[in-house]
Motif scaffolding. Structure first.
Motif: not given
Length: 514
Positions: A235-240
């Motif tokens: 999810p961090r990659l998605y939001s970034t």
């Protein structure tokens, strides 16, 4: 009534037809509701309406269902019943021009960005760094900028971080304290990014924003669908990625002011991931981009389950709202229902808070901007059925769409920007191609690999009639990267500095009085 008009998208029927006005579509929007209440279908019909009007669309596809927009729907009793209930005349089925994208390059055309274009703040959030570690990362970016080192992929970043560690004492005096502990933490987080396949996202060729703004030959806007089912496991990659994308659009697109139709519309599903554990500086950036990107002709629509997932200062920028049903079993859920009801312009005909708990699948409370930009009175609305396919396309259908895409092949092979990559390329599925690490082609200088000098057995001497390379300008490039200084040059400069310091100490000992 007709599906759409020249001024808006027909969304459904309450006591009257409900249209999303194109003129106010770039005032952003919010689609909320519990799982299974119809949020994805609402997203789908809005994307269809924008596409028909010639407005390109980008949408994240979390469950894979949105891929059905690339195929024509089929007559089904419950769809035709809903069309009759809302007086939808001439209900037809059609496929929409679609481009499939995938950060991992597995279910669509790969998307890449350079490390340099993300910047230290977004990258620090992706790596879950604390404030001290983010400071060291910022120093690494500053060093790369000052010494013209490339920052395209994770290999480039590792090399720059290693250089920061090697020159920690010198850099501490110039930029601020460089802790070896923080450097070690950053290096460990880079390993975590490798495990999450984040390296597939970083590199060149970088995404050209213009590819999100394409129109088909018949004038309809392309719907860019990001495959995000696997991306949700990171999810961090998605939001970034989402925030980087909005920032790139904001930086690249010209000011257009108020427009009759948006230039581009974005739908960000699972939007709460943008705001989870976001530091104050990042929240301020999200708010700023959301508020100002409207003047670039871009509409942003957040899709999430709970309206409380979106901070107030961002939510206040979202003028068009569709609220599907919520369930309220806990105090927090009851608070969410109350908060959702209070955001609407009240309708004396019913209690909005009570209605939210009673809404069935495919039914929603709707309030769009109208008149001079004021929100309409909230209405309980039956949402219209889509014209494209409900549910995902088959793998074979997806493959056919990818192969016929106007960007087919454009981003499949990754450019190797730095000598440390050994002239390799990376295919869309992440596999390395071209030459692997080969010491016959490269020499090692400390931790850096540099090409052998001309005249080595494997590299012919240059001829006078050989074309000369273009000089590289200094500073940031189009994608926010940096003009290049080879790591051999960087090592040479570092070596000369070390030799100079050593020579000084030797002379001092020799000349010191006995």
């Amino acid at each position: 009534m007709s599906e759409d008009t020249e001024t808006g998208i027909f969304v459904g029927k309450s006591v009257k037809p409900e249209y999303l006005n194109f003129k106010f579509a770039n005032r952003h929007g919010l689609i909320t509701g519990a799982t299974g209440t119809g949020k994805t279908v609402t997203l789908q019909i809005l994307a269809e309406g924008f596409s028909r009007a010639g407005v390109p669309v980008f949408a994240a596809d979390i469950k894979g269902d949105l891929s059905g927009i690339a195929a024509a729907g089929e007559p089904k009793p419950f769809l035709e019943k809903r069309a009759t209930e809302i007086d939808l005349d001439n209900y037809t089925f059609e496929a929409f021009p679609t481009i499939f994208w995938d950060l991992f390059g597995e279910q669509g055309t790969p998307i890449r960005a350079s490390i340099g274009s993300l910047g230290p703040m977004l990258l620090a959030r992706l790596m879950e760094l604390n404030e001290t570690q983010e400071g060291v990362l910022t120093i690494a970016f500053r060093l790369a900028s000052d010494e013209n080192l490339p920052l395209n992929d994770l290999s480039d970043l590792r090399s720059v971080i290693a250089l920061v560690s090697e020159r920690a004492q010198e850099l501490s005096q110039q930029y601020g304290n460089v802790s070896k502990t923080s450097v070690g933490a950053i290096q460990r987080r880079l390993l975590v990014l490798d495990e999450q396949k984040a390296e597939l996202f970083f590199g060149k060729p970088e995404l050209d924003i213009d590819d999100f703004m394409r129109k088909a030959d018949d004038g309809r806007g392309y719907v860019s669908v990001l495959a995000a089912d696997k991306l949700m496991s990171t999810p961090r990659l998605y939001s970034t990625f989402l925030l980087w994308l909005m920032t790139e659009l904001f930086n690249r697109l010209p000011e257009v002011g108020d427009v009759e139709k948006p230039k581009l519309v974005f739908f960000f599903d699972e939007a709460h991931l943008l705001f989870n554990e976001a530091p104050k500086a990042l929240l301020e950036r999200i708010e700023q981009v959301t508020r100002l990107i409207r003047s670039k002709g871009v509409g942003v629509y957040y899709i999430t389950q709970n309206p409380l997932d979106v901070p107030d200062r961002v939510s206040s920028q979202l003028g068009n709202r569709v609220q599907h049903g919520l369930r309220a079993f806990s105090p927090r859920e009851q608070k969410a229902v109350r908060a959702a009801a209070e955001t609407f312009r009240a309708n004396p005909a019913f209690n909005a808070e009570k209605a939210i708990l009673e809404l069935g699948t495919g039914e929603a409370l709707v309030s769009f901007l109208e008149g001079k930009g004021e929100p309409s009175i909230v209405q309980r609305t039956l949402i219209r059925p889509p014209s494209s396919q409900l549910g995902p396309v088959t793998p074979e259908e997806r493959k056919a769409v990818i192969e016929a895409s106007p960007v087919a092949g454009k981003y499949d092979e990754e450019e190797s920007a730095a000598p440390s990559n050994g002239g390799r390329t990376r295919s869309a599925n992440g596999a390395r191609s071209g030459k692997a690490r080969n010491d016959d082609d490269y020499e090692w200088a400390g931790e850096f690999r540099i090409p052998k000098k001309p005249g080595s057995p494997d590299e012919p001497l240059p001829r006078e009639d050989d074309p000369q390379p273009e000089p590289q300008p200094k500073g940031r490039g189009r994608g926010g990267g940096y003009s290049r200084q080879t790591y051999g040059e960087a090592f040479g400069k570092s070596l000369l500095r070390s030799l100079g310091s050593a020579a000084g100490r030797i002379l001092e000992r020799v000349l010191r009085p006995k």
